[in-house]
Write a protein that holds these residues in place. Sequence first.
Motif, short mmCIF file in Angstrom:
data_model
loop_
_atom_site.label_atom_id
_atom_site.label_comp_id
_atom_site.label_asym_id
_atom_site.label_seq_id
_atom_site.Cartn_x
_atom_site.Cartn_y
_atom_site.Cartn_z
N PRO A 63 1.02 -1.47 -0.04
CA PRO A 63 -0.04 0.05 0.09
C PRO A 63 0.89 1.35 -0.33
CG PRO A 63 0.26 -1.30 2.58
CD PRO A 63 1.15 -1.95 0.96
N ALA A 64 0.62 1.60 -1.15
CA ALA A 64 1.45 3.28 -1.26
C ALA A 64 0.59 4.63 -1.51
CB ALA A 64 2.84 3.50 -1.84
N SER A 65 1.19 5.72 -1.25
CA SER A 65 0.75 6.66 -2.79
C SER A 65 1.17 6.82 -3.91
CB SER A 65 0.52 7.88 -2.14
OG SER A 65 1.70 9.01 -1.87
N ASP A 66 0.45 7.32 -4.90
CA ASP A 66 1.15 7.55 -5.94
C ASP A 66 2.20 8.76 -6.25
OD1 ASP A 66 -0.72 9.29 -5.76
OD2 ASP A 66 -1.92 9.12 -8.65
N LEU A 67 2.67 9.62 -4.88
CA LEU A 67 3.27 10.66 -5.07
C LEU A 67 4.78 10.50 -4.17
CD1 LEU A 67 0.63 13.68 -3.89
CD2 LEU A 67 1.38 13.13 -6.09
N VAL A 68 5.91 10.27 -4.77
CA VAL A 68 6.87 10.34 -3.99
C VAL A 68 7.70 11.28 -3.94
CG1 VAL A 68 9.38 8.73 -4.13
CG2 VAL A 68 7.26 8.39 -5.05
N ALA A 69 8.44 11.61 -2.88
CA ALA A 69 9.67 12.33 -2.56
C ALA A 69 10.54 12.31 -3.51
CB ALA A 69 9.09 13.09 -0.84
N VAL A 70 11.54 12.59 -3.57
CA VAL A 70 12.42 12.49 -4.28
C VAL A 70 13.77 13.84 -3.18
CG1 VAL A 70 14.44 11.62 -6.05
CG2 VAL A 70 11.54 11.28 -5.84
N LYS A 71 15.13 13.58 -3.53
CA LYS A 71 15.81 14.54 -3.51
C LYS A 71 17.27 14.10 -3.35
CE LYS A 71 19.04 17.25 0.18
NZ LYS A 71 19.69 17.26 1.67
N TYR A 72 17.52 14.94 -5.25
CA TYR A 72 19.44 14.65 -5.60
C TYR A 72 20.02 15.68 -4.63
CZ TYR A 72 17.07 12.24 -8.96
OH TYR A 72 16.61 10.44 -9.65
N ALA A 73 21.25 14.50 -4.14
CA ALA A 73 22.63 15.73 -4.18
C ALA A 73 23.84 15.07 -3.34
CB ALA A 73 22.23 16.26 -2.27
N ILE A 74 24.70 16.02 -3.76
CA ILE A 74 26.10 15.32 -3.97
C ILE A 74 26.97 15.96 -2.50
CG2 ILE A 74 28.61 16.89 -4.95
CD1 ILE A 74 26.60 16.16 -7.24
N ARG A 75 27.37 14.46 -2.44
CA ARG A 75 28.70 14.01 -1.43
C ARG A 75 29.99 14.37 -1.86
NH1 ARG A 75 27.30 8.71 0.90
NH2 ARG A 75 28.45 7.28 -1.13
N GLU A 76 30.97 14.96 -1.03
CA GLU A 76 32.38 15.55 -1.56
C GLU A 76 32.92 14.47 -0.18
OE1 GLU A 76 36.00 16.06 -0.85
OE2 GLU A 76 34.35 16.78 0.48
N LYS A 77 34.07 13.33 -1.19
CA LYS A 77 34.56 12.64 -0.20
C LYS A 77 36.04 12.93 -0.93
CE LYS A 77 35.59 8.16 2.61
NZ LYS A 77 34.82 7.16 2.82
N GLU A 78 36.57 13.16 0.30
CA GLU A 78 38.12 13.48 -0.50
C GLU A 78 38.83 13.86 -1.49
OE1 GLU A 78 39.74 9.67 -0.28
OE2 GLU A 78 39.77 9.68 1.88
#
Length: 207
Positions: A112-127
């Motif tokens: 069971p789930a709605s048809d709306l999804v919260a999405v996030k794109y972000a940058i992770r920096e390592k070395e």
Amino acid sequence: MSGISRNRATPAGGFTLLELLVALLLLVIVAGALYSSYFSVVRARERAEEGSEERRELQETLDRLHRELDAAYYQGSDKRTRLVVEDRDSYGKPASTLEFVTVAPPAADGRPASDLVAVKYAIREKEGALTLTREATDLYGSVKPIPYPQMESIRSFLVECDDGSQWVRSWDTALNPRLPKRLRITIAVREGEKTVEFATLARPRMR
């Protein structure tokens, strides 16, 4: 005249030590050339396969962003729906953050789930290396999303929004209660000694 027999010296069969050394030297040279050529071909093939995999990963990422942003959803009366673009940088390179709500097809497992999804794109920096991460969760769910690496070893990630008159690098539906007319996503990657940019243009249709 009595017969006189003379013994003539005949060369012994086989090769001299010098001939063997010369042959061995030639064999070593040829074997070395073949060895070097073989591993050069192997390394070239591995680099080509790595390049193909990176291109496939890049294309999948841009295609996913295009589909999700085309289906971006915002309704001013529901504060949970939003679209936020933050203009950030990492070591002088674009490293945008993108949050939005998108319409998604029903889950294949029947949960069971709605048809709306919260999405996030972000940058992770390592070395000094940049990784584009993605996290997604049901808009009305309570599960905390876990970011996972969508694409590794990129050079930059830039999100631009068309407000109808110009392209801007920041957007917040809390301040500007509407979706941009268009969004342009640009990802830069390293190819050999060059930095190459690839982009996709999305037009949110759920208005």
